[in-house]
Every structure is written in C-alpha cells, then in structure tokens.
Write a protein that holds these residues in place. Structure first.
Motif, mmCIF file in Angstrom:
data_model
loop_
_atom_site.group_PDB
_atom_site.id
_atom_site.type_symbol
_atom_site.label_atom_id
_atom_site.label_comp_id
_atom_site.label_asym_id
_atom_site.label_seq_id
_atom_site.Cartn_x
_atom_site.Cartn_y
_atom_site.Cartn_z
ATOM 1 N N ALA A 197 -54.550 -18.327 -52.505
ATOM 2 C CA ALA A 197 -53.299 -18.440 -51.773
ATOM 3 C C ALA A 197 -53.244 -17.440 -50.632
ATOM 4 C CB ALA A 197 -52.114 -18.232 -52.718
ATOM 5 N N SER A 198 -53.887 -16.291 -50.801
ATOM 6 C CA SER A 198 -53.867 -15.237 -49.786
ATOM 7 C C SER A 198 -55.287 -14.881 -49.389
ATOM 8 C CB SER A 198 -53.155 -13.995 -50.328
ATOM 9 O OG SER A 198 -53.341 -12.892 -49.460
ATOM 10 N N VAL A 199 -55.499 -14.688 -48.091
ATOM 11 C CA VAL A 199 -56.817 -14.278 -47.625
ATOM 12 C C VAL A 199 -57.148 -12.865 -48.090
ATOM 13 C CG1 VAL A 199 -56.142 -13.244 -45.401
ATOM 14 C CG2 VAL A 199 -58.344 -14.436 -45.607
ATOM 15 N N GLN A 200 -56.128 -12.082 -48.474
ATOM 16 C CA GLN A 200 -56.374 -10.742 -49.005
ATOM 17 C C GLN A 200 -57.202 -10.809 -50.284
ATOM 18 O OE1 GLN A 200 -52.566 -8.881 -49.477
ATOM 19 N NE2 GLN A 200 -52.300 -8.495 -47.294
ATOM 20 N N THR A 201 -56.953 -11.842 -51.084
ATOM 21 C CA THR A 201 -57.737 -12.008 -52.311
ATOM 22 C C THR A 201 -59.200 -12.231 -51.964
ATOM 23 O OG1 THR A 201 -55.820 -13.018 -53.356
ATOM 24 C CG2 THR A 201 -57.937 -13.301 -54.458
ATOM 25 N N THR A 202 -59.453 -13.105 -50.984
ATOM 26 C CA THR A 202 -60.824 -13.387 -50.570
ATOM 27 C C THR A 202 -61.473 -12.138 -49.989
ATOM 28 O OG1 THR A 202 -59.955 -15.557 -49.948
ATOM 29 C CG2 THR A 202 -62.224 -15.074 -49.337
ATOM 30 N N ALA A 203 -60.696 -11.388 -49.206
ATOM 31 C CA ALA A 203 -61.234 -10.189 -48.565
ATOM 32 C C ALA A 203 -61.662 -9.140 -49.578
ATOM 33 C CB ALA A 203 -60.196 -9.595 -47.613
ATOM 34 N N ALA A 204 -61.077 -9.177 -50.782
ATOM 35 C CA ALA A 204 -61.423 -8.180 -51.789
ATOM 36 C C ALA A 204 -62.902 -8.236 -52.146
ATOM 37 C CB ALA A 204 -60.582 -8.382 -53.047
ATOM 38 N N TYR A 205 -63.520 -9.418 -52.000
ATOM 39 C CA TYR A 205 -64.936 -9.533 -52.331
ATOM 40 C C TYR A 205 -65.818 -8.819 -51.314
ATOM 41 C CZ TYR A 205 -63.630 -12.945 -55.838
ATOM 42 O OH TYR A 205 -63.078 -13.557 -56.936
ATOM 43 N N ALA A 206 -65.268 -8.530 -50.142
ATOM 44 C CA ALA A 206 -66.055 -7.860 -49.106
ATOM 45 C C ALA A 206 -66.039 -6.357 -49.247
ATOM 46 C CB ALA A 206 -65.536 -8.254 -47.721
ATOM 47 N N ARG A 207 -65.196 -5.845 -50.167
ATOM 48 C CA ARG A 207 -65.168 -4.397 -50.348
ATOM 49 C C ARG A 207 -66.478 -3.925 -50.949
ATOM 50 N NH1 ARG A 207 -59.290 -4.806 -52.925
ATOM 51 N NH2 ARG A 207 -58.150 -5.219 -51.021
ATOM 52 N N THR A 208 -66.988 -2.843 -50.454
ATOM 53 C CA THR A 208 -68.301 -2.370 -50.885
ATOM 54 C C THR A 208 -68.223 -0.940 -51.366
ATOM 55 O OG1 THR A 208 -68.866 -1.563 -48.696
ATOM 56 C CG2 THR A 208 -69.436 -3.841 -49.175
ATOM 57 N N GLY A 209 -69.228 -0.561 -52.105
ATOM 58 C CA GLY A 209 -69.377 0.825 -52.498
ATOM 59 C C GLY A 209 -70.020 1.631 -51.372
ATOM 60 N N GLN A 210 -70.121 2.930 -51.569
ATOM 61 C CA GLN A 210 -70.653 3.801 -50.526
ATOM 62 C C GLN A 210 -72.103 3.480 -50.206
ATOM 63 O OE1 GLN A 210 -68.731 5.821 -48.869
ATOM 64 N NE2 GLN A 210 -70.359 6.537 -47.513
ATOM 65 N N ALA A 211 -72.885 3.151 -51.236
ATOM 66 C CA ALA A 211 -74.303 2.849 -51.004
ATOM 67 C C ALA A 211 -74.455 1.601 -50.141
ATOM 68 C CB ALA A 211 -75.022 2.661 -52.341
ATOM 69 N N GLU A 212 -73.664 0.552 -50.447
ATOM 70 C CA GLU A 212 -73.736 -0.670 -49.655
ATOM 71 C C GLU A 212 -73.270 -0.411 -48.229
ATOM 72 O OE1 GLU A 212 -71.437 -2.888 -52.653
ATOM 73 O OE2 GLU A 212 -72.863 -4.491 -52.285
ATOM 74 N N ALA A 213 -72.192 0.373 -48.089
ATOM 75 C CA ALA A 213 -71.671 0.674 -46.764
ATOM 76 C C ALA A 213 -72.726 1.408 -45.926
ATOM 77 C CB ALA A 213 -70.399 1.508 -46.877
ATOM 78 N N ARG A 214 -73.435 2.364 -46.547
ATOM 79 C CA ARG A 214 -74.477 3.092 -45.819
ATOM 80 C C ARG A 214 -75.600 2.150 -45.396
ATOM 81 N NH1 ARG A 214 -75.986 7.952 -44.634
ATOM 82 N NH2 ARG A 214 -74.238 8.867 -45.771
ATOM 83 N N ALA A 215 -75.977 1.218 -46.280
ATOM 84 C CA ALA A 215 -77.037 0.271 -45.942
ATOM 85 C C ALA A 215 -76.634 -0.605 -44.764
ATOM 86 C CB ALA A 215 -77.370 -0.597 -47.154
ATOM 87 N N PHE A 216 -75.360 -1.025 -44.715
ATOM 88 C CA PHE A 216 -74.882 -1.834 -43.596
ATOM 89 C C PHE A 216 -74.938 -1.034 -42.287
ATOM 90 C CE2 PHE A 216 -72.098 -4.356 -46.710
ATOM 91 C CZ PHE A 216 -73.101 -5.287 -46.898
ATOM 92 N N VAL A 217 -74.505 0.226 -42.358
ATOM 93 C CA VAL A 217 -74.500 1.048 -41.149
ATOM 94 C C VAL A 217 -75.909 1.326 -40.662
ATOM 95 C CG1 VAL A 217 -73.899 3.327 -40.241
ATOM 96 C CG2 VAL A 217 -72.255 2.085 -41.661
ATOM 97 N N GLU A 218 -76.820 1.674 -41.593
ATOM 98 C CA GLU A 218 -78.191 1.946 -41.207
ATOM 99 C C GLU A 218 -78.845 0.720 -40.589
ATOM 100 O OE1 GLU A 218 -79.684 4.687 -41.070
ATOM 101 O OE2 GLU A 218 -78.647 6.080 -42.403
ATOM 102 N N GLY A 219 -78.548 -0.450 -41.157
ATOM 103 C CA GLY A 219 -79.104 -1.678 -40.621
ATOM 104 C C GLY A 219 -78.548 -2.049 -39.263
ATOM 105 N N SER A 220 -77.310 -1.653 -39.003
ATOM 106 C CA SER A 220 -76.680 -1.965 -37.730
ATOM 107 C C SER A 220 -77.109 -1.022 -36.614
ATOM 108 C CB SER A 220 -75.148 -1.903 -37.880
ATOM 109 O OG SER A 220 -74.700 -2.826 -38.862
ATOM 110 N N PHE A 221 -77.496 0.200 -36.980
ATOM 111 C CA PHE A 221 -77.885 1.202 -35.975
ATOM 112 C C PHE A 221 -79.251 1.796 -36.383
ATOM 113 C CE2 PHE A 221 -73.276 1.111 -36.158
ATOM 114 C CZ PHE A 221 -72.944 0.851 -34.822
#
Length: 353
Positions: free
Chosen positions: A325-349
């Motif tokens: 019913a809410s896109v906020q619910t769907t967005a919750a699946y995109a939340r990541t832990g610190q390790a995943e966040a670091r991997a995304f940043v390293e891959g982007s830069f």
C-alpha cells in the motif's frame, strides 16, 4: 489464530517452551502466564486477540507469527480509522481503547520473543506513534546460498517416499511463491472471483492475477525460469501445459481434486525447506537452522530483496508487483548494513591509482 494455518517456531534455541507447536498453543501459554490470575485481564486479552484474528481474516493475513511490522502498523491504523455508521455521525475509537488494544498485542509478541517462540518482535514500539512506520525493516531472509540449495532440490527428482505427482505439485507451489512474491493467502482459490488465475500471451509468457490485501487485484508477470515446473505439474494432472483463455480452475489441487487451502499450501512449502535442511552439510548449522524456521513469507521477502537490492528495480514498479500500500514498505528492502553501504560506495568511486 487467524485461519486454519499451522505455523512454525522461529527460534532454534532450547528453552522452557521448546515444544510449542503453533500459534494457538503459544497464545494459550501466554494467556496462562500473563492473565490467568485475573478474569478481567483474561477477558480483555482474549477480546483483543480475537479482534486481531478477525482483522487478519478480513485482510487475508496470518498466522500471527507471520505478521510483519508493517502488517501490525496497518492494524494500528485500522483501529484508529474513522467509523461510518449510517444511523449516526462518523466516530473514532477512543484513544484509551486503541492504547489498550495495542498494549495487549504488544504484550503477546514481546512474550513470544522473550520465551524464544519468535526471534524478533514485530510489535516493538507499536504504540509509540506513527513515527514507527519509518523504522520497519524486513528481517526474515534466507541467504542466497540457502535459496540456491532450495532451487536445486526443487528442480531435482522426487525424494524417496514421495509419489512423482505429489512432488510435481510441491515443485509448482514452491515455484509460485519463489518467483511470484505472493503472500500465503494469495494463492488460495476463490471460486466467486475465479482467482488466482493465469493469462498466457502469444509468446507463451504467463501473467499471474491474484487478490491481495484489501481485496485489491494485482498482476504479476512470471519469469520464464519458473514455467517448466508449472507446466510439468499441469501435464501430470491431465491439463494442457498452458492454461487456455477460458480456463477457470484452481492453480493447485489437493489429492482429492479440490482446491488446496492455505494450510496445505503452507505445508508443501515447509516440506521443501525441511527436505533441503536435511541435505545441508552438517557443519553448516546456521543455514540448516534458517531453513527449519523459514516459511512462505521468507520467500516473499527474498523476492522483494532480489528486485529492489540485487537488480535495482524502481521502487514504484516493485511496489506494484508486491502489492504494498505504501512505497515506504518497499523502500525498507533497500536499507543496508554498513558493510553493504561501504561496498556500494567503493564500487561507485573506484581507486584508479
């Protein structure tokens, strides 16, 4: 508590309630410990559990132990919603009444977590206000390796003692939950609406139509990877491999030819998890324990995470596929832990030195 579904115990640890078999028994133990000394408290708790069960039935949710935080927030919102009475003005439930209802439900889930029946408490902070909506995070995921094991087993031959036709049915049920991302009740046959049903286009691609929460219709394209198992099951029960346009039959049948209900669907998926658990290496106790706890809703979480995290499907598209019913619910699946966040940043830069 909410329909004829048998549920699972989410904790693999040993404790005084290790023999609890399902939600009904877990609720009885809760009432015995928390309310048995006060008839008034017992009546109040029973009333609130029945009210939640009635809401789950209307929303086609359940059992209680499969309710997510977002489900309970929706229940809280329903308690607070205006009531329209043809004989009088629009009214709202008294804040004290809503607070008592939420306190009873929160107490149940807190007790279930404390005793080990659940590993997480989806009702934590439920009565703390609408700000809690933003804190929900899905937690019941199977690791990718565990899902890969499940897929390999489901694609294999029937295990000893399971007739081939029943194994093909089990594979078909597994496939629909695995690749459709549907809730348990959304595969239950509804005669009056002839749902769920499948449309097949000229390219022999399948589209699944289900009746979701709030009686909302939802359309889900099924990936080609899941069609062989579904077609094999249809051939095994004497149906053409692709459903014809005029077909209005249940997707899944019981041994007696009737539509398979929620409890039967649930048991078939659990049987796949249980079989895979027996084939996991002895030293991988964590994966085995996760498989022994898993249910159909874990597959839905996995489907959502595959869309949102692994393949970057736009949130509005994923929301429509999942029926949120809410896109906020769907967005919750995109939340990541610190390790995943670091991997995304390293891959982007990347470091070009």
């Amino acid at each position: 508590m909410a329909g004829p579904r048998r549920t699972f115990r989410e904790s693999g640890g040993a404790d005084e309630h290790a023999g609890i078999a399902d939600d009904a028994q877990a609720a009885k133990l809760f009432l015995r410990e928390r309310a048995s000394h006060s008839p008034h408290t017992l009546r109040a708790y029973l009333s609130e559990l029945r009210r939640l069960a009635a809401w789950c039935t209307r929303e086609r949710l359940g059992p209680f132990s499969d309710l997510t935080r977002q489900d309970l927030i929706a229940y809280r919102d329903a308690l607070q919603a205006p009531r329209h009475d043809a004989a009088g003005p629009v009214t709202r439930a008294a804040p004290a009444s809503v607070s008592r209802a939420l306190a009873a439900i929160s107490s149940l889930f807190a007790w279930w977590q404390r005793t080990g029946y659940l590993t997480v408490n989806p009702a934590e902070g439920l009565a703390a206000g609408r700000r809690a909506r933003l804190t929900w995070t899905p937690v019941r995921f199977l690791p990718a390796a565990a899902l890969a094991h499940c897929d390999a087993v489901a694609a294999g031959d029937a295990p000893a003692g399971v007739p081939p036709v029943l194994w093909m049915r089990r594979r078909a049920i597994w496939t629909l939950y695995r690749y459709g991302g549907v809730r348990l009740a959304e595969l239950v046959w509804h005669e009056e609406q002839a749902l769920p049903h499948v449309d097949v286009d000229e390219a022999r691609q399948w589209t699944l139509h289900v009746l979701g929460k709030g009686q909302r219709l939802r359309t889900i394209p099924l990936p080609s990877a899941c069609l062989p198992a579904l077609r094999a099951y249809r051939r095994a029960v004497g149906l053409p491999p692709d459903p014809p346009a005029e077909e209005r039959l249940p997707l899944i049948h019981s041994e007696r030819g009737r539509a398979l209900g929620a409890s039967g669907l649930y048991d078939e998926v659990r049987a796949v998890f249980a079989l895979v658990a027996t084939r996991v290496p002895q030293e991988d106790s964590a994966m085995r324990a996760a498989l022994e706890r898993a249910s159909t809703h874990w597959l839905r979480h996995g489907y959502a995470r595959t869309l949102v995290v692994d393949h970057g499907v736009p949130l509005p598209v994923a929301q429509a596929l999942l029926g949120h019913a809410s896109v906020q619910t769907t967005a919750a699946y995109a939340r990541t832990g610190q390790a995943e966040a670091r991997a995304f940043v390293e891959g982007s830069f990347p470091d070009n030195d």
